[in-house]
Design an enzyme around this catalytic site. Structure first.
Site, mmCIF file in Angstrom:
data_model
loop_
_atom_site.group_PDB
_atom_site.id
_atom_site.type_symbol
_atom_site.label_atom_id
_atom_site.label_comp_id
_atom_site.label_asym_id
_atom_site.label_seq_id
_atom_site.Cartn_x
_atom_site.Cartn_y
_atom_site.Cartn_z
ATOM 1 N N ALA A 66 4.721 2.274 3.980
ATOM 2 C CA ALA A 66 4.742 1.334 5.097
ATOM 3 C C ALA A 66 3.923 1.959 6.222
ATOM 4 O O ALA A 66 3.782 3.185 6.292
ATOM 5 C CB ALA A 66 6.178 1.098 5.548
ATOM 6 N N GLY A 111 6.769 2.984 0.785
ATOM 7 C CA GLY A 111 6.615 1.572 0.432
ATOM 8 C C GLY A 111 5.663 1.360 -0.737
ATOM 9 O O GLY A 111 5.747 0.347 -1.438
ATOM 10 N N GLU A 114 7.747 1.912 -3.740
ATOM 11 C CA GLU A 114 8.639 0.745 -3.845
ATOM 12 C C GLU A 114 7.882 -0.467 -4.397
ATOM 13 O O GLU A 114 8.408 -1.223 -5.211
ATOM 14 C CB GLU A 114 9.254 0.458 -2.468
ATOM 15 N N GLU A 134 10.309 9.220 3.068
ATOM 16 C CA GLU A 134 10.788 8.677 4.356
ATOM 17 C C GLU A 134 11.671 9.654 5.118
ATOM 18 O O GLU A 134 11.662 9.692 6.341
ATOM 19 C CB GLU A 134 11.559 7.363 4.119
#
Ligand code: COA
Length: 260
Positions: A66, A111, A114, A134
């Site tokens: 992200a 992300g 993911e 993260e």
């Protein structure tokens, strides 16, 4: 419709979606999440698309996570909306109803990992690296990583990757069951194309039934899961493709599937 951060290219019945922010290692900002969500919805609705490949532009990264610069300024309420938007995208990929192959040549972090885990098959270069880093930012995964990693690789691996935040190489990812296939960097495109072509020539309704039984049924208890399987199995007998597939076998010829 043209997107700013997502490239769309069709080759036969295979649609390739490429996250295209190579100067930011394809980091997922809100705009890119929105564009990917729309691009996958279009792929779902288009009957001419039988398989989707998801890639990241450039040599270095599939997706490096992200967008940290965007996250840095978010309030908790905005972060909740960002997490939900990411989770919605990942779930829409998982439930697309047609197979999605992730092409992973470099970093698949946060992300990005993911996103790869929401795809149905993951084909990685030996140079790919996976991780949920993260925790190093004082964060936790927010786009489904805690859930999908535990389901794919088990709780021990999910806890190790999420708690330590240390990336792993493609070989280790394969051992953990995170990656479907690992190939030499120069063989990546050809392997992805071969797999995507095989999927695109396969029976669409049967594949939709398999995705539904494995993914949805797998979330329920065994009895409910087996019922998903039986319903999908029975439904296949209502299709022309099933008559074609079994007929072609008996007539010793190659089947041609039309998704009917
Ligand atoms: N969000 C926003 N920007 C990112 C990013 C992310 N997740 N990952 C990389 N970038 C940007 C960098 O800020 C840099 O931008 P700049 O040139 O404007 O400074 C550019 O992409 C190139 O990255 P850089 O860090 O210079 O490349 P590198 O080869 O030295 O390192 C990584 C590669 C992947 C190790 C490193 O970029 C990194 O750790 N990224 C963050 C990974 C992460 O924590 N992801 C989870 C987020 S929740």
């Amino acid at each position: 419709m043209a997107f700013r951060n997502v490239l769309v290219a069709d080759r036969g019945a295979v649609r390739t979606l490429t996250v295209n922010r190579p100067d930011k290692l394809n980091a997922l900002n809100r705009e890119t999440l929105g564009e990917l969500t729309l691009a996958f919805a279009q792929a779902a609705q288009d009957d001419a698309v039988r398989a989707v490949v998801l890639a990241g532009a450039g040599d270095k990264a599939f997706v490096a996570g992200a967008d940290i610069s965007e996250m840095n300024g978010l309030t908790p309420a905005q972060a909740q909306a960002f997490s939900r938007a990411g989770q919605r995208l990942m779930t829409s990929i998982e439930r697309l109803g047609k197979p999605v192959v992730a092409r992973i040549q470099g970093f698949a972090l946060g992300g990005g990992m993911e996103l790869a885990m929401a795809c149905h098959l993951r084909i990685a270069s030996e140079k790919a690296r996976f991780g949920q880093p993260e925790v190093n930012l004082g964060l936790i995964p927010g786009f489904g990583g805690t859930q999908r990693l535990a389901r794919l690789a088990g709780r021990a691996a999910a806890l190790e990757l999420c708690l330590l935040g240390t990336p792993i190489d493609a070989a280790r990812a394969a051992v953990l069951g995170v990656v479907t296939r690992v190939v030499a960097p120069e063989a990546l495109d050809e392997t992805v194309a071969q797999v995507a072509d095989q999927l695109a020539a396969s029976a669409p309704l049967a594949m939709a039934g398999i995705l539904n039984a494995v993914l949805q049924g797998g979330e329920a208890g065994i009895d409910v899961g087996l019922e998903f399987e039986t319903q999908g199995f029975a439904l296949a007998f209502a299709t022309d493709d099933m008559r074609e597939g079994t007929g072609a076998f008996l007539e010793k010829r190659k089947a041609t599937f039309h998704g009917r």
